[in-house]
Write an enzyme that holds these catalytic residues in place. Structure first.
Site, mmCIF file in Angstrom:
data_model
loop_
_atom_site.group_PDB
_atom_site.id
_atom_site.type_symbol
_atom_site.label_atom_id
_atom_site.label_comp_id
_atom_site.label_asym_id
_atom_site.label_seq_id
_atom_site.Cartn_x
_atom_site.Cartn_y
_atom_site.Cartn_z
ATOM 1 N N GLU A 1 6.111 3.828 79.504
ATOM 2 C CA GLU A 1 6.254 3.243 78.158
ATOM 3 C C GLU A 1 6.885 4.260 77.221
ATOM 4 O OE1 GLU A 1 6.478 -0.035 77.521
ATOM 5 O OE2 GLU A 1 4.430 -0.199 78.305
ATOM 6 N N THR B 1 9.704 5.438 77.509
ATOM 7 C CA THR B 1 10.498 6.366 78.310
ATOM 8 C C THR B 1 11.950 5.898 78.444
ATOM 9 O OG1 THR B 1 9.588 5.188 80.206
ATOM 10 C CG2 THR B 1 8.649 7.345 79.727
ATOM 11 N N SER C 1 16.899 -26.274 70.315
ATOM 12 C CA SER C 1 15.677 -25.627 70.762
ATOM 13 C C SER C 1 14.511 -26.616 70.698
ATOM 14 C CB SER C 1 15.370 -24.416 69.876
ATOM 15 O OG SER C 1 14.004 -24.061 70.028
ATOM 16 N N SER D 1 12.693 -12.146 73.437
ATOM 17 C CA SER D 1 14.080 -12.028 72.964
ATOM 18 C C SER D 1 15.011 -11.621 74.102
ATOM 19 C CB SER D 1 14.183 -11.069 71.782
ATOM 20 O OG SER D 1 13.623 -9.828 72.087
ATOM 21 N N ASP E 1 13.960 -4.012 78.789
ATOM 22 C CA ASP E 1 13.627 -5.437 78.746
ATOM 23 C C ASP E 1 14.764 -6.294 79.311
ATOM 24 O OD1 ASP E 1 11.536 -4.276 77.405
ATOM 25 O OD2 ASP E 1 12.137 -5.007 75.435
HETATM 26 C C1 GLA Z 1 10.146 -2.233 73.479
HETATM 27 C C2 GLA Z 1 11.626 -1.939 73.692
HETATM 28 C C3 GLA Z 1 11.863 -1.304 75.055
HETATM 29 C C4 GLA Z 1 10.932 -0.108 75.290
HETATM 30 C C5 GLA Z 1 9.490 -0.476 74.937
HETATM 31 C C6 GLA Z 1 8.567 0.717 74.980
HETATM 32 O O1 GLA Z 1 9.737 -3.211 74.384
HETATM 33 O O2 GLA Z 1 12.376 -3.131 73.605
HETATM 34 O O3 GLA Z 1 13.208 -0.929 75.196
HETATM 35 O O4 GLA Z 1 11.361 1.002 74.561
HETATM 36 O O5 GLA Z 1 9.387 -1.054 73.647
HETATM 37 O O6 GLA Z 1 8.446 1.181 76.291
#
Ligand code: GLA
Length: 378
Positions: free
Chosen positions: A34, A36, A68, A127, A171
């Site tokens: 996290e 990172t 939507s 998102s 993400d």
């Molecule tokens: C959010 C961001 C990710 C990541 C996390 C923390 O989800 O979108 O890119 O930095 O926080 O790990």
């Protein structure tokens, strides 16, 4: 009725024929690693069985029409004149159109019905799921090659530059590249991935605290700046390049706050690599311990947890069937993740609900998750 059926039926009702494509892109939960990703480090997320679905067909003008089901709203915009109107969910679609065009893809217009079951704003990447579903839809109707990593980077660009959230790559990567029944160890510098199976007879449970924090963006950007300052101190491009030994040798020269922030990132990278190893060995106990240590580091060194997150993590750990639990995502609210014995997952969620309610007065949502594939045409 499944979401796939819902978007298909509504598409047929509105447009009078079956959609040319139905696409799906999942949300995610991060098991460990996290804060990172923006330090060029390692993350270990899995794509979950909650997703954004779009039923779509091409148009022969340069117009996009999206309805939507969740917002009961239709938006229309031309690809030839993209304007950021700060108009909520549609900006993720418009932002991806912008990023694809910036990368010189020739896009066709389309019309679609969109629906999702990734809870919005909960830290499960609703998102990124919408961005990757949009990219998949554009690729399908415009007959573009589907290159998941390239598309993930363009989704991130849309989020950074169109939506204005300065997120890392995790993400969008996991939503694009996810593998069924596996988590993915992602090297956020090279974007190389390795799929790792969950330990046998375990399941991942997401625990939503029912709290959301408005100040996440500014705290997130502040953490990024602090990490960059620490990397500069060590004379490296990113904290990924600092080993635990190198950190310890010079930690005393850092001010207290920078030292804590850097210690989280440096140790979290090491934990994430160890966690992938534990998973390959099927060692649920070791993985759980690493998740617990990650939470402590996020709480004490990186300071992105919250009372609600700490409370739900404590409730989870009180159960013998829980191997480990931690906050997940950016923090300050949203969700925790727990690794739990599969045959006991249902009673586990019930016990955590009662415990968390009596500790905080809040009612959590709980999701027993399976790992799914990344963005695809179904
Ligand atoms: C959010 C961001 C990710 C990541 C996390 C923390 O989800 O979108 O890119 O930095 O926080 O790990």
């Amino acid at each position: 009725m499944s979401l796939q059926q819902q978007v298909t039926q509504e598409f047929e009702r509105r447009f009078g024929e079956t959609p040319a494509f139905v696409v799906r892109a999942p949300g995610r939960v991060n098991l460990i690693g996290e804060h990172t990703d923006y330090n060029d480090g390692f993350v270990l997320p899995m794509a979950i069985n909650r997703a954004v679905w779009m039923a779509v067909r091409p148009r022969d003008d340069q117009q996009v029409t999206a309805h939507s089901l969740d917002f009961d709203e239709t938006v229309v915009f031309p690809l030839t004149d993209l304007q950021d109107e700060d108009a909520g969910w549609v900006e993720y679609i418009r932002g991806v159109a912008w990023a694809l065009q910036e990368a010189d893809y020739a896009l066709a217009g389309w019309e679609s019905v969109v629906a999702g079951d990734v809870p919005i704003g909960a830290g499960l990447s609703s998102s990124a799921a919408l961005e990757m579903a949009t990219a998949r839809a554009f690729a399908a109707v415009s007959d573009l090659p589907w290159e998941p990593k390239v598309m993930a980077k363009l989704g991130q660009r849309a989020e950074n530059e169109w939506v204005g959230m300065n997120c890392g790559i995790m993400d969008q990567m996991i939503s694009a590249v996810g593998k069924a029944d596996h988590a993915l160890l992602i090297d956020c510098r090279s974007l190389e991935t390795q799929s790792v199976p969950l330990p046998p007879d375990t399941v991942v449970v997401v625990l939503d605290t029912d709290t959301r924090r408005g100040l996440v963006d500014s705290a997130y950007n502040e953490r990024r700046t602090q990490c960059e300052a620490a990397a500069e101190f060590f004379g490296v491009p990113a904290l990924r390049d600092v080993s635990i030994e190198q950190f310890e040798a010079r930690a005393g020269e850092l001010d207290v706050l920078t030292r804590r922030r850097a210690r989280h990132v440096v140790t979290e990278n090491a934990r994430t690599l160890q966690a992938a190893g534990a998973m390959r060995q099927g060692d649920a106990g070791a993985l759980g311990q690493l998740m617990n240590a990650s939470h402590a580091s996020l709480r004490d060194d990186f300071e992105v947890s919250s009372d609600a997150l700490n409370a739900i993590v404590d409730c989870a750990r009180q159960e013998d069937v829980c191997f480990g639990a931690r906050m997940t995502g950016a923090g300050f609210g949203g969700c925790a993740v727990a690794l739990v014995r599969q045959d006991a997952a249902q009673p586990f969620t019930e016990h955590v609900t009662v415990c968390y309610q009596s500790a905080t007065g809040l009612t959590p949502s709980t999701y027993i998750c399976t790992a799914t594939a990344g963005a695809s045409v179904v």
